[in-house]
Write a protein that holds these residues in place. Structure first.
Motif, PDB file in Angstrom:
ATOM      1  N   ALA A  29       0.826  -1.205   0.000  1.00 30.97           N
ATOM      2  CA  ALA A  29       0.000   0.000   0.000  1.00 30.97           C
ATOM      3  C   ALA A  29       0.864   1.262   0.000  1.00 30.97           C
ATOM      4  O   ALA A  29       1.948   1.294   0.586  1.00 30.97           O
ATOM      5  CB  ALA A  29      -0.923   0.002   1.211  1.00 30.97           C
ATOM      6  N   THR A  30       0.347   2.292  -0.663  1.00 30.75           N
ATOM      7  CA  THR A  30       1.023   3.582  -0.704  1.00 30.75           C
ATOM      8  C   THR A  30       0.018   4.693  -0.396  1.00 30.75           C
ATOM      9  O   THR A  30      -1.185   4.470  -0.370  1.00 30.75           O
ATOM     10  CB  THR A  30       1.643   3.842  -2.093  1.00 30.75           C
ATOM     11  N   GLY A  31       0.527   5.889  -0.185  1.00 29.95           N
ATOM     12  CA  GLY A  31      -0.315   7.066  -0.026  1.00 29.95           C
ATOM     13  C   GLY A  31      -1.292   6.964   1.127  1.00 29.95           C
ATOM     14  O   GLY A  31      -0.949   6.490   2.219  1.00 29.95           O
ATOM     15  N   ALA A  32      -2.515   7.426   0.868  1.00 32.45           N
ATOM     16  CA  ALA A  32      -3.548   7.469   1.909  1.00 32.45           C
ATOM     17  C   ALA A  32      -3.869   6.076   2.442  1.00 32.45           C
ATOM     18  O   ALA A  32      -4.146   5.913   3.639  1.00 32.45           O
ATOM     19  CB  ALA A  32      -4.812   8.137   1.365  1.00 32.45           C
ATOM     20  N   THR A  33      -3.797   5.080   1.571  1.00 31.41           N
ATOM     21  CA  THR A  33      -4.076   3.713   2.019  1.00 31.41           C
ATOM     22  C   THR A  33      -3.003   3.249   2.996  1.00 31.41           C
ATOM     23  O   THR A  33      -3.318   2.690   4.053  1.00 31.41           O
ATOM     24  CB  THR A  33      -4.184   2.761   0.809  1.00 31.41           C
ATOM     25  N   ALA A  34      -1.752   3.489   2.684  1.00 33.54           N
ATOM     26  CA  ALA A  34      -0.670   3.113   3.598  1.00 33.54           C
ATOM     27  C   ALA A  34      -0.804   3.853   4.925  1.00 33.54           C
ATOM     28  O   ALA A  34      -0.595   3.271   6.002  1.00 33.54           O
ATOM     29  CB  ALA A  34       0.686   3.401   2.962  1.00 33.54           C
ATOM     30  N   ASP A  35      -1.182   5.114   4.854  1.00 28.07           N
ATOM     31  CA  ASP A  35      -1.337   5.911   6.075  1.00 28.07           C
ATOM     32  C   ASP A  35      -2.440   5.346   6.971  1.00 28.07           C
ATOM     33  O   ASP A  35      -2.261   5.229   8.184  1.00 28.07           O
ATOM     34  CB  ASP A  35      -1.658   7.368   5.731  1.00 28.07           C
ATOM     35  N   ILE A  36      -3.564   4.999   6.368  1.00 29.04           N
ATOM     36  CA  ILE A  36      -4.668   4.498   7.182  1.00 29.04           C
ATOM     37  C   ILE A  36      -4.368   3.098   7.711  1.00 29.04           C
ATOM     38  O   ILE A  36      -4.723   2.759   8.835  1.00 29.04           O
ATOM     39  CB  ILE A  36      -6.033   4.580   6.440  1.00 29.04           C
ATOM     40  N   TYR A  37      -3.670   2.276   6.920  1.00 30.18           N
ATOM     41  CA  TYR A  37      -3.263   0.957   7.418  1.00 30.18           C
ATOM     42  C   TYR A  37      -2.332   1.107   8.619  1.00 30.18           C
ATOM     43  O   TYR A  37      -2.426   0.353   9.593  1.00 30.18           O
ATOM     44  CB  TYR A  37      -2.559   0.153   6.333  1.00 30.18           C
ATOM     45  N   SER A  38      -1.434   2.076   8.562  1.00 33.28           N
ATOM     46  CA  SER A  38      -0.530   2.328   9.682  1.00 33.28           C
ATOM     47  C   SER A  38      -1.316   2.696  10.937  1.00 33.28           C
ATOM     48  O   SER A  38      -1.011   2.234  12.039  1.00 33.28           O
ATOM     49  CB  SER A  38       0.452   3.447   9.306  1.00 33.28           C
ATOM     50  N   ARG A  39      -2.323   3.506  10.761  1.00 30.79           N
ATOM     51  CA  ARG A  39      -3.179   3.902  11.890  1.00 30.79           C
ATOM     52  C   ARG A  39      -3.897   2.687  12.475  1.00 30.79           C
ATOM     53  O   ARG A  39      -3.983   2.534  13.696  1.00 30.79           O
ATOM     54  CB  ARG A  39      -4.182   4.954  11.420  1.00 30.79           C
ATOM     55  N   VAL A  40      -4.405   1.824  11.611  1.00 31.94           N
ATOM     56  CA  VAL A  40      -5.101   0.611  12.074  1.00 31.94           C
ATOM     57  C   VAL A  40      -4.134  -0.275  12.857  1.00 31.94           C
ATOM     58  O   VAL A  40      -4.472  -0.780  13.936  1.00 31.94           O
ATOM     59  CB  VAL A  40      -5.721  -0.165  10.894  1.00 31.94           C
ATOM     60  N   LYS A  41      -2.935  -0.450  12.336  1.00 31.27           N
ATOM     61  CA  LYS A  41      -1.951  -1.313  13.008  1.00 31.27           C
ATOM     62  C   LYS A  41      -1.639  -0.817  14.411  1.00 31.27           C
ATOM     63  O   LYS A  41      -1.446  -1.615  15.327  1.00 31.27           O
ATOM     64  CB  LYS A  41      -0.671  -1.400  12.181  1.00 31.27           C
ATOM     65  N   LYS A  42      -1.599   0.487  14.595  1.00 34.44           N
ATOM     66  CA  LYS A  42      -1.289   1.062  15.914  1.00 34.44           C
ATOM     67  C   LYS A  42      -2.366   0.731  16.941  1.00 34.44           C
ATOM     68  O   LYS A  42      -2.072   0.583  18.125  1.00 34.44           O
ATOM     69  CB  LYS A  42      -1.117   2.575  15.817  1.00 34.44           C
ATOM     70  N   ILE A  43      -3.608   0.630  16.499  1.00 42.38           N
ATOM     71  CA  ILE A  43      -4.695   0.384  17.448  1.00 42.38           C
ATOM     72  C   ILE A  43      -5.137  -1.073  17.509  1.00 42.38           C
ATOM     73  O   ILE A  43      -5.946  -1.426  18.354  1.00 42.38           O
ATOM     74  CB  ILE A  43      -5.918   1.291  17.157  1.00 42.38           C
ATOM     75  N   SER A  44      -4.605  -1.895  16.622  1.00 46.59           N
ATOM     76  CA  SER A  44      -5.075  -3.295  16.593  1.00 46.59           C
ATOM     77  C   SER A  44      -3.944  -4.308  16.748  1.00 46.59           C
ATOM     78  O   SER A  44      -4.034  -5.415  16.215  1.00 46.59           O
ATOM     79  CB  SER A  44      -5.849  -3.559  15.303  1.00 46.59           C
ATOM     80  N   GLY A  45      -2.907  -3.922  17.409  1.00 46.65           N
ATOM     81  CA  GLY A  45      -1.842  -4.887  17.677  1.00 46.65           C
ATOM     82  C   GLY A  45      -1.030  -5.282  16.466  1.00 46.65           C
ATOM     83  O   GLY A  45      -0.520  -6.395  16.401  1.00 46.65           O
ATOM     84  N   GLY A  46      -0.914  -4.395  15.495  1.00 46.58           N
ATOM     85  CA  GLY A  46      -0.056  -4.652  14.346  1.00 46.58           C
ATOM     86  C   GLY A  46      -0.710  -5.341  13.170  1.00 46.58           C
ATOM     87  O   GLY A  46      -0.046  -5.629  12.174  1.00 46.58           O
ATOM     88  N   ARG A  47      -1.993  -5.592  13.236  1.00 46.70           N
ATOM     89  CA  ARG A  47      -2.658  -6.261  12.115  1.00 46.70           C
ATOM     90  C   ARG A  47      -3.718  -5.362  11.494  1.00 46.70           C
ATOM     91  O   ARG A  47      -4.167  -4.400  12.110  1.00 46.70           O
ATOM     92  CB  ARG A  47      -3.274  -7.589  12.552  1.00 46.70           C
ATOM     93  N   VAL A  48      -4.098  -5.689  10.279  1.00 43.91           N
ATOM     94  CA  VAL A  48      -5.171  -4.981   9.586  1.00 43.91           C
ATOM     95  C   VAL A  48      -6.241  -6.011   9.252  1.00 43.91           C
ATOM     96  O   VAL A  48      -6.051  -6.841   8.357  1.00 43.91           O
ATOM     97  CB  VAL A  48      -4.668  -4.285   8.294  1.00 43.91           C
ATOM     98  N   PRO A  49      -7.356  -6.004   9.993  1.00 47.41           N
ATOM     99  CA  PRO A  49      -8.426  -6.965   9.699  1.00 47.41           C
ATOM    100  C   PRO A  49      -8.917  -6.823   8.250  1.00 47.41           C
ATOM    101  O   PRO A  49      -8.835  -5.746   7.650  1.00 47.41           O
ATOM    102  CB  PRO A  49      -9.526  -6.583  10.694  1.00 47.41           C
ATOM    103  N   ASN A  50      -9.427  -7.895   7.706  1.00 49.06           N
ATOM    104  CA  ASN A  50      -9.841  -7.919   6.300  1.00 49.06           C
ATOM    105  C   ASN A  50     -10.840  -6.824   5.938  1.00 49.06           C
ATOM    106  O   ASN A  50     -10.749  -6.223   4.869  1.00 49.06           O
ATOM    107  CB  ASN A  50     -10.423  -9.286   5.936  1.00 49.06           C
TER     108      ASN A  50
END
Length: 179
Positions: free
Chosen positions: A12-33
């Motif tokens: 992922a790049t751009g806004a998608t990478a940014d939002i995935y990073s945010r999800v990982k911070k609050i969900s223990g490093g994973r991005v649910p499907n």
């Protein structure tokens, strides 16, 4: 298998990478499907989901009450991804397995306030129009405030959004299976 194919989280790049990073911070490093698909398709929609959840987390309903609402709506909507997710998270926030099962099966949980919440949310989900005075008075008598009624409404709306998206996508369940 999910209907919408998305690239790997790592690519992922751009806004998608940014939002995935945010999800990982609050969900223990994973991005649910569900979040992976929403973040890929419309990163702003996932950001909105996270912002709403953050607002709800700082509100006056407990995490247990939020999970009860989300589990109930998911069960009634028929979203297997969200039923699994909220059963899992419900256990993490201290809800007994028998209470989670009772909510899913439409039985009493043995907790008067929780059962009043379940009845109220069920009524909202299965009926149309303005709720009756009796229904309003019952939820207030159970101890819920006007602010909490607004929070219940927002929790329901958030649950319906993710349920609907998962039903469209046939999102792969990535939480432990629920019996």
């Amino acid at each position: 298998m999910s209907r919408i194919t998305i690239p790997t989280i790592e690519s992922a790049t751009g806004a998608t990478a940014d939002i995935y990073s945010r999800v990982k911070k609050i969900s223990g490093g994973r991005v649910p499907n569900t979040y992976a698909a929403l973040g890929y398709l419309v990163p702003a929609s996932l950001a909105a989901v996270l912002d709403v959840q953050s607002a709800l987390n700082s509100g006056s309903l407990s995490r247990q009450e939020h999970e009860i609402i989300k589990l109930l709506i998911s069960e009634k909507t028929g979203c297997d991804v969200c039923v699994a997710a909220h059963s899992f998270v419900g256990k993490l926030v201290g809800l007994p397995v028998d209470a989670l099962t009772a909510v899913r099966e439409g039985r009493s949980t043995g907790d008067v306030k929780r059962d009043a919440l379940v009845r109220f949310v069920s009524q909202l989900h299965t009926t149309s129009g303005t709720i009756s005075e009796d229904e309003f008075n019952a939820i207030r008598a159970a101890g819920y405030t006007d602010i909490q009624l607004a929070e219940i409404s927002l929790t329901i709306a958030l649950g319906i959004f993710t349920n609907t998206f998962n039903r469209i996508n046939a999102t792969d369940v990535d939480f432990p299976a629920v019996k």
